[in-house]
Design a protein around this motif. Structure first.
Motif, PDB file in Angstrom:
ATOM      1  N   VAL A 152      24.129  81.848  67.685  1.00  0.00           N
ATOM      2  CA  VAL A 152      25.383  82.532  68.016  1.00  0.00           C
ATOM      3  C   VAL A 152      25.233  83.285  69.332  1.00  0.00           C
ATOM      4  O   VAL A 152      24.359  84.137  69.481  1.00  0.00           O
ATOM      5  CB  VAL A 152      25.790  83.498  66.888  1.00  0.00           C
ATOM      6  N   MET A 153      26.093  82.952  70.286  1.00  0.00           N
ATOM      7  CA  MET A 153      26.107  83.631  71.578  1.00  0.00           C
ATOM      8  C   MET A 153      27.143  84.758  71.593  1.00  0.00           C
ATOM      9  O   MET A 153      26.926  85.814  72.183  1.00  0.00           O
ATOM     10  CB  MET A 153      26.424  82.636  72.699  1.00  0.00           C
ATOM     11  N   ASP A 154      28.272  84.491  70.955  1.00  0.00           N
ATOM     12  CA  ASP A 154      29.338  85.488  70.828  1.00  0.00           C
ATOM     13  C   ASP A 154      29.923  85.411  69.430  1.00  0.00           C
ATOM     14  O   ASP A 154      30.133  84.306  68.894  1.00  0.00           O
ATOM     15  CB  ASP A 154      30.469  85.230  71.833  1.00  0.00           C
ATOM     16  N   ASP A 155      30.185  86.554  68.848  1.00  0.00           N
ATOM     17  CA  ASP A 155      30.955  86.652  67.610  1.00  0.00           C
ATOM     18  C   ASP A 155      31.584  88.036  67.614  1.00  0.00           C
ATOM     19  O   ASP A 155      30.929  89.031  67.278  1.00  0.00           O
ATOM     20  CB  ASP A 155      30.071  86.448  66.385  1.00  0.00           C
ATOM     21  N   THR A 156      32.830  88.109  68.034  1.00  0.00           N
ATOM     22  CA  THR A 156      33.462  89.422  68.197  1.00  0.00           C
ATOM     23  C   THR A 156      33.620  90.137  66.862  1.00  0.00           C
ATOM     24  O   THR A 156      33.573  91.360  66.806  1.00  0.00           O
ATOM     25  CB  THR A 156      34.833  89.281  68.886  1.00  0.00           C
ATOM     26  N   ALA A 157      33.807  89.391  65.770  1.00  0.00           N
ATOM     27  CA  ALA A 157      33.959  90.023  64.457  1.00  0.00           C
ATOM     28  C   ALA A 157      32.687  90.743  64.033  1.00  0.00           C
ATOM     29  O   ALA A 157      32.738  91.758  63.318  1.00  0.00           O
ATOM     30  CB  ALA A 157      34.341  88.968  63.416  1.00  0.00           C
ATOM     31  N   LYS A 158      31.530  90.238  64.495  1.00  0.00           N
ATOM     32  CA  LYS A 158      30.251  90.859  64.142  1.00  0.00           C
ATOM     33  C   LYS A 158      29.671  91.695  65.273  1.00  0.00           C
ATOM     34  O   LYS A 158      28.557  92.210  65.164  1.00  0.00           O
ATOM     35  CB  LYS A 158      29.244  89.766  63.744  1.00  0.00           C
ATOM     36  N   GLY A 159      30.406  91.812  66.367  1.00  0.00           N
ATOM     37  CA  GLY A 159      29.930  92.608  67.505  1.00  0.00           C
ATOM     38  C   GLY A 159      28.776  91.978  68.256  1.00  0.00           C
ATOM     39  O   GLY A 159      27.991  92.678  68.893  1.00  0.00           O
ATOM     40  N   ILE A 160      28.688  90.651  68.226  1.00  0.00           N
ATOM     41  CA  ILE A 160      27.585  89.960  68.898  1.00  0.00           C
ATOM     42  C   ILE A 160      28.027  89.479  70.279  1.00  0.00           C
ATOM     43  O   ILE A 160      29.064  88.813  70.406  1.00  0.00           O
ATOM     44  CB  ILE A 160      27.101  88.754  68.071  1.00  0.00           C
ATOM     45  N   HIS A 161      27.260  89.820  71.285  1.00  0.00           N
ATOM     46  CA  HIS A 161      27.450  89.266  72.632  1.00  0.00           C
ATOM     47  C   HIS A 161      26.079  89.178  73.292  1.00  0.00           C
ATOM     48  O   HIS A 161      25.503  90.189  73.679  1.00  0.00           O
ATOM     49  CB  HIS A 161      28.384  90.129  73.483  1.00  0.00           C
ATOM     50  N   VAL A 162      25.553  87.980  73.368  1.00  0.00           N
ATOM     51  CA  VAL A 162      24.254  87.767  74.010  1.00  0.00           C
ATOM     52  C   VAL A 162      24.488  87.736  75.522  1.00  0.00           C
ATOM     53  O   VAL A 162      25.316  86.961  76.006  1.00  0.00           O
ATOM     54  CB  VAL A 162      23.623  86.443  73.546  1.00  0.00           C
ATOM     55  N   PRO A 163      23.782  88.586  76.298  1.00  0.00           N
ATOM     56  CA  PRO A 163      24.011  88.608  77.749  1.00  0.00           C
ATOM     57  C   PRO A 163      23.590  87.295  78.403  1.00  0.00           C
ATOM     58  O   PRO A 163      22.765  86.544  77.853  1.00  0.00           O
ATOM     59  CB  PRO A 163      23.142  89.774  78.233  1.00  0.00           C
ATOM     60  N   PRO A 164      24.166  86.987  79.562  1.00  0.00           N
ATOM     61  CA  PRO A 164      23.914  85.690  80.210  1.00  0.00           C
ATOM     62  C   PRO A 164      22.444  85.345  80.377  1.00  0.00           C
ATOM     63  O   PRO A 164      22.040  84.200  80.132  1.00  0.00           O
ATOM     64  CB  PRO A 164      24.610  85.838  81.571  1.00  0.00           C
ATOM     65  N   HIS A 165      21.616  86.324  80.776  1.00  0.00           N
ATOM     66  CA  HIS A 165      20.215  86.019  81.076  1.00  0.00           C
ATOM     67  C   HIS A 165      19.400  85.702  79.830  1.00  0.00           C
ATOM     68  O   HIS A 165      18.260  85.235  79.936  1.00  0.00           O
ATOM     69  CB  HIS A 165      19.566  87.174  81.849  1.00  0.00           C
ATOM     70  N   ARG A 166      19.960  85.954  78.645  1.00  0.00           N
ATOM     71  CA  ARG A 166      19.255  85.646  77.401  1.00  0.00           C
ATOM     72  C   ARG A 166      19.817  84.412  76.691  1.00  0.00           C
ATOM     73  O   ARG A 166      19.366  84.070  75.598  1.00  0.00           O
ATOM     74  CB  ARG A 166      19.310  86.852  76.463  1.00  0.00           C
ATOM     75  N   ARG A 167      20.774  83.752  77.306  1.00  0.00           N
ATOM     76  CA  ARG A 167      21.385  82.578  76.667  1.00  0.00           C
ATOM     77  C   ARG A 167      20.630  81.282  76.949  1.00  0.00           C
ATOM     78  O   ARG A 167      20.881  80.269  76.307  1.00  0.00           O
ATOM     79  CB  ARG A 167      22.850  82.433  77.104  1.00  0.00           C
ATOM     80  N   HIS A 168      19.768  81.278  77.939  1.00  0.00           N
ATOM     81  CA  HIS A 168      19.030  80.068  78.319  1.00  0.00           C
ATOM     82  C   HIS A 168      20.000  78.930  78.646  1.00  0.00           C
ATOM     83  O   HIS A 168      19.851  77.798  78.163  1.00  0.00           O
ATOM     84  CB  HIS A 168      18.052  79.658  77.219  1.00  0.00           C
ATOM     85  N   ILE A 169      20.989  79.267  79.459  1.00  0.00           N
ATOM     86  CA  ILE A 169      21.992  78.303  79.909  1.00  0.00           C
ATOM     87  C   ILE A 169      21.857  78.148  81.418  1.00  0.00           C
ATOM     88  O   ILE A 169      21.781  79.136  82.152  1.00  0.00           O
ATOM     89  CB  ILE A 169      23.414  78.776  79.547  1.00  0.00           C
ATOM     90  N   GLY A 170      21.805  76.906  81.887  1.00  0.00           N
ATOM     91  CA  GLY A 170      21.811  76.648  83.318  1.00  0.00           C
ATOM     92  C   GLY A 170      23.239  76.497  83.811  1.00  0.00           C
ATOM     93  O   GLY A 170      24.072  75.885  83.124  1.00  0.00           O
ATOM     94  N   TYR A 171      23.541  77.050  84.978  1.00  0.00           N
ATOM     95  CA  TYR A 171      24.906  77.023  85.511  1.00  0.00           C
ATOM     96  C   TYR A 171      24.843  76.507  86.946  1.00  0.00           C
ATOM     97  O   TYR A 171      24.193  77.111  87.797  1.00  0.00           O
ATOM     98  CB  TYR A 171      25.506  78.432  85.471  1.00  0.00           C
ATOM     99  N   VAL A 172      25.526  75.399  87.201  1.00  0.00           N
ATOM    100  CA  VAL A 172      25.607  74.831  88.546  1.00  0.00           C
ATOM    101  C   VAL A 172      27.042  74.985  89.032  1.00  0.00           C
ATOM    102  O   VAL A 172      27.976  74.441  88.439  1.00  0.00           O
ATOM    103  CB  VAL A 172      25.199  73.344  88.559  1.00  0.00           C
ATOM    104  N   PHE A 173      27.202  75.745  90.119  1.00  0.00           N
ATOM    105  CA  PHE A 173      28.528  76.043  90.650  1.00  0.00           C
ATOM    106  C   PHE A 173      28.938  75.001  91.685  1.00  0.00           C
ATOM    107  O   PHE A 173      28.120  74.247  92.207  1.00  0.00           O
ATOM    108  CB  PHE A 173      28.536  77.431  91.293  1.00  0.00           C
ATOM    109  N   GLN A 174      30.219  74.994  92.024  1.00  0.00           N
ATOM    110  CA  GLN A 174      30.739  74.050  93.017  1.00  0.00           C
ATOM    111  C   GLN A 174      30.070  74.225  94.371  1.00  0.00           C
ATOM    112  O   GLN A 174      29.836  73.258  95.091  1.00  0.00           O
ATOM    113  CB  GLN A 174      32.251  74.227  93.150  1.00  0.00           C
TER     114      GLN A 174
END
Length: 220
Positions: free
Chosen positions: A60-82
């Motif tokens: 779970v990266m986000d779950d507003t009902a449970k107050g969960i929000h994993v910050p970007p640097h802890r998601r282990h997601i690569g992002y390639v911009f235009q």
């Protein structure tokens, strides 16, 4: 498995999207202003949903009902911009190593060699990124993201700023990336041709909402 069920109001625009995808490449398709980048930014953690949830392979990266929000640097997601967003004053070699170092990962020569070969950037390694063509910059940006060993790769209109010749140059590398890298991708585009070639699952957005989901054939 990527699961997204989010709502976010941005001024007069509301993003309300729910979908799940098991495909190797999830294509987000829509015209300019449809909400594609805002939705990808919520997956990345750069934008917090007003309500809803995001999960990747059960994490779970986000779950507003449970107050969960994993910050970007802890998601282990690569992002390639235009616009690739490389550092123009340092070499390609240093650029592709940046994500690994920022994530505190040990140097893996085998993984580096695989990514360099996969994206055909061996001849670019000692050049400064400021002198590269648009297609070369995007291949370097993808290499940098992959070497950070992401669990998901987000590509937001990676060919959007390129002319037809440069698009034709880089598209085969993206196909190879899909088939050989083993990293699930979310690929954002308003180009039907790109998504027909690359996507295994397509989500069509209109005015911030999911208008259709299915295989690439829904774009016919």
């Amino acid at each position: 498995m990527l699961r997204v069920d989010v709502f976010k109001r941005l001024g007069e625009v509301a993003i309300e999207a729910a979908f799940e995808s098991k495909g190797s490449v999830t294509g987000l398709f829509g015209t300019s202003g449809a909400g594609k980048t805002s939705l990808v930014n919520m997956i990345a953690g750069l934008l917090r949903p007003d309500r809803g949830s995001v999960s990747i392979n059960g994490d779970v990266m986000d779950d507003t009902a449970k107050g969960i929000h994993v910050p970007p640097h802890r998601r282990h997601i690569g992002y390639v911009f235009q616009d690739a967003r490389l550092f123009p004053h340092i070499s390609v070699r240093s650029n592709i190593d940046y994500g690994r170092r920022m994530n505190g990962l040990a140097h893996d020569p085998g993984a580096e060699r695989h990514v360099v070969d996969l994206l055909g950037i061996e001849a670019l390694l000692d050049r400064r990124s400021g002198g590269l063509s648009g297609g070369e910059r995007q291949r370097v940006a993808i290499a940098r993201a992959l070497l950070a060993k992401p669990k998901l790769l987000l590509l937001d209109e990676p060919l959007g700023s390129l002319d037809a010749e440069r698009k034709a140059e880089i598209l085969p590398y993206l196909v190879k990336l899909r088939d050989e890298a083993g990293v699930p991708m979310v690929y954002v585009s308003h180009d039907v041709g790109e998504l027909r070639v690359l996507a295994s699952h397509v989500v069509v957005l209109k005015r911030g909402r999911v208008a259709a989901t299915g295989g690439p054939e829904i774009l016919a």
